[in-house]
Design an enzyme around this catalytic site. Structure first.
Site, PDB file in Angstrom:
ATOM      1  N   THR A  80     -17.062 -20.451 104.483  1.00 53.97           N
ATOM      2  CA  THR A  80     -15.791 -19.771 104.724  1.00 53.97           C
ATOM      3  C   THR A  80     -14.906 -20.697 105.550  1.00 53.97           C
ATOM      4  OG1 THR A  80     -16.826 -17.607 104.626  1.00 53.97           O
ATOM      5  CG2 THR A  80     -14.687 -17.710 105.683  1.00 53.97           C
ATOM      6  N   PHE A 101     -11.490 -21.086 107.866  1.00 52.61           N
ATOM      7  CA  PHE A 101     -10.697 -20.263 108.782  1.00 52.61           C
ATOM      8  C   PHE A 101      -9.425 -21.002 109.199  1.00 52.61           C
ATOM      9  CE2 PHE A 101     -15.009 -18.846 109.123  1.00 52.61           C
ATOM     10  CZ  PHE A 101     -14.955 -17.488 109.393  1.00 52.61           C
TER      11      PHE A 101
END
Ligand code: PEP
Ligand code: MN
Length: 637
Positions: free
Chosen positions: A534, A536
């Site tokens: 992921t 960010f």
């Protein structure tokens, strides 16, 4: 022994327990963990633990079974993070220390320092006192060498480490350096260990040429018992019958040591192999083994090096190695340590209309404590930065916007699930906020349950729908009958299990959530696809952006724009990038609220290195109905 204190112990009870132990001749160290606060009591005398257990405020007393006490994982469960100036070693980071074997001259050290810093090293090494096998070999420049090293460290903003060989040099050296290095040949020089330990300064403790792991940890215990808790262990190869390499790199010592001690361990591929070509692959092996860093010898002209030339990397080889280490880090759930952009404790506030005093040092994220977003926060800032967990993405944006938190860290994209639209939509609604940073976290899922739960006990599994979906293979194979129950978020599911205290329930989440709630990881790494990352964004109010950005090399930009509803309008914008040979990294379109069938485009691209960004923006603006720079940042990818 470990004296576990009750959660509600009063300060005076605590003082009494401490005095009781010191009067009995124990050395007492207080250790504050996520769950408990304990006193580590170390001494030569034996007392009946029950006597201590009876003292008010004491919950239990646990003996430490290992001969090393202060260094033992039994005493302290959490990883120790060693701070050397601004740099941190330990936990989820990989710190790279580089420099020549020996300080030879001002020009040599300055040239090497500049190149290793540019490639991403966070600390500078270089021997000023060289313990050479032959008395006729170069012995180092001594204090003169320390002065040079200090100058280079200051010039390139890197802490410095160098070897100490004599107890009588300790005081003098302490005034120049940031971290002592105890060489392999001196690992059991107990007088030296005591003298260095007394300074309380960080120490890099090399493993002795033929030291067992236990002897090595006992040497660390000497340092700690003398007064420092800032010890980094370094596996640098041991003597075996094998002659093909200078020493034999004992990679397996790394995971062993990490189980036995809370101290960080790094590896030295240069002295382990003695051969330049083997330094890069062994560096990667060290990182893959779970080490907290590597220390590598680099020389600008290895052919002329006064010591260890054959094992010293050329600066270009080191630069390539850094890129490989950076690529490997997320695979092992770590991130490459960088010289921090921001020191949360020392940030200077700029004049701003927003009341920032409360949120000055806080970073907001969406989710519960231990969420993957919190991991991204700690990697972007500091292990100890104070965080503000928020219920929703909107709350997170609001917290940053209102000044309750100075920064926010929000997921923008997952390699399996795709773009997280909430973040883009909220960015569009908050023109006062801007993107200043990027972070990447590998999503490693775990099955988490009560401390006494086993796989066979589990009847219900809770997690975010993505978490459940990403572990379907494990769930079908290992828990075919367990009910899968969607939950608001992964770390929230862990907190739910902790509340229910039911051993038939489990959650799927990241390891920090289990640690935070004192639960057990029943199975590790259960995600179907291991390439699950992921990405960010770090966001802040526009007026704080400069401070963050000024401390890193910006190489990526994000913009949003809309175009008129006519043929070729989007193409006209994209053509600008093609003509300027600018690499686009991501393009998304989102509906514009209140304007049915109109779209806002989000675009990320590599920042042109020739400083033509403003020019580029001007060209794009001309082709757009609306245009906004969402942010400039240093990409970690
Ligand atoms: C060094 O790092 O320069 C050195 C001499 O290492 P070791 O003590 O591991 O041989
Ligand atoms: Mn060397």
């Amino acid at each position: 022994m470990i004296v576990v204190l009750k959660q509600g112990i009063t300060p005076s009870e605590k003082d009494k327990v401490r005095s009781y132990l010191t009067e009995k001749g124990f050395m007492v160290r207080e250790i504050v963990g996520a769950q408990d606060t304990v006193f580590g009591a170390v001494g030569t005398l034996h007392i009946d633990p029950r006597q201590v257990e009876l003292l008010p405020g004491v919950s239990s007393v646990v003996p430490i079974s290992k001969p090393y006490k202060l260094a033992s994982r039994e005493l302290k469960k959490e990883d120790t993070i060693v701070s050397v100036g601004k740099v941190k070693i330990g936990g989820n980071r990989v710190a790279v220390i580089a420099g020549p074997c020996a300080v030879e001259s001002y020009d040599q050290v300055m040239a090497i320092a500049e190149s290793v810093r540019e490639s991403g090293a966070v600390m500078l090494r270089g021997g000023a006192f060289k313990p050479r096998t032959s008395p006729y070999a170069f012995q180092g420049l001594g204090e003169e060498g320390l002065k040079i090293l200090r100058k280079a460290g200051d010039a390139f903003d890197m802490p410095i480490t160098t070897e100490v060989v004599s107890p009588s040099d300790v005081e003098m050296m302490a005034s120049y350096i940031d971290m002592f290095q105890i060489g392999a040949r001196n690992m059991q020089n107990f007088e030296l260990l005591k003298a260095v330990g007394k300074t309380g300064m960080p120490v890099l403790l090399k493993r002795g040429l033929s030291a067992t792991i236990e002897e090595w940890l006992m040497a660390a215990e000497y340092l700690m018992a003398s007064g420092t808790d800032q010890v980094v262990l370094c596996e640098r190869g041991i003597r075996t019958f094998e002659k093909a390499t200078r020493n034999t790199l004992d990679c397996s010592a790394i995971p062993v040591v990490q189980k036995l001690t809370h101290l960080p361990v790094i590896g030295d591929p240069s002295h382990a192999t003695g051969i330049r070509d083997m330094v890069a692959p062994m560096s990667l092996a060290i990182v893959a083994s779970g080490a907290s860093g590597v220390i590598v010898e680099v020389h600008n002209c290895p052919e002329k090096a006064l010591s260890d030339g054959p094992q010293s990397l050329y600066p270009s080889q080191f630069s390539k190695l850094m890129r490989d280490i950076q690529a490997l880090c997320p695979v092992v759930g770590k991130s490459l340590e960088k010289i921090p952009r921001i020191l949360p404790g020392s940030m200077k506030e700029k004049g701003t209309e927003v009341p920032v005093s409360e949120g000055a040092l806080k970073v907001a994220f969406q989710g519960e404590r231990g969420a993957f977003s919190e991991l991204a926060v700690r990697r972007s800032f500091d292990e100890n930065v104070s965080v503000l967990p928020c219920h929703s993405f909107q709350d997170t944006f609001d917290a940053v916007s209102s000044g309750k938190a100075k920064y926010g860290v929000l997921p923008v994209e997952n390699t399996l699930g795709g773009t997280i639209y909430d973040t883009l939509d909220l960015l569009a609604m908050h023109p006062e906020l801007t993107v200043v940073g990027e972070q990447q976290v590998r999503v490693i899922h775990n099955l988490i349950g009560m401390p006494d739960a086993e796989l066979g006990d589990i009847k219900k599994v809770y997690s975010h729908p993505q978490g459940l979906a990403q572990c379907t293979r494990f769930l079908s194979d290992e828990l075919p009958d367990a009910e899968r129950i969607p939950f608001f978020d992964t770390a929230g599911a862990v907190s739910f299990i902790a509340e229910k205290k039911d051993k038939s329930l489990a959650a799927i989440a990241g390891a920090p959530a289990a640690v935070y709630h004192g639960l057990k990881i029943i199975r590790q790494g259960i995600e179907t696809d291991a390439s699950n990352y992921t990405r960010f964004y770090v966001i802040t109010r526009e007026e704080n952006a400069e401070l963050f950005r000024s401390q890193s090399k910006l190489n990526k930009a994000a913009i949003s724009f809309s175009v008129s509803d006519q043929p070729g309008a989007l193409m006209d914008v994209l053509k600008i990038f093609a003509d300027r040979e600018i690499n686009m990294k991501k393009l998304e379109s989102r509906p514009i609220p209140g304007k049915p069938w109109e779209y806002l485009f989000f675009l990320e691209f590599q920042l042109p290195e020739d400083g033509s960004f403003d020019d580029l923006c001007k060209d794009i603006k001309e082709k757009c109905a609306t245009f906004r720079v969402l942010g400039l940042y240093a990409s970690v990818l």
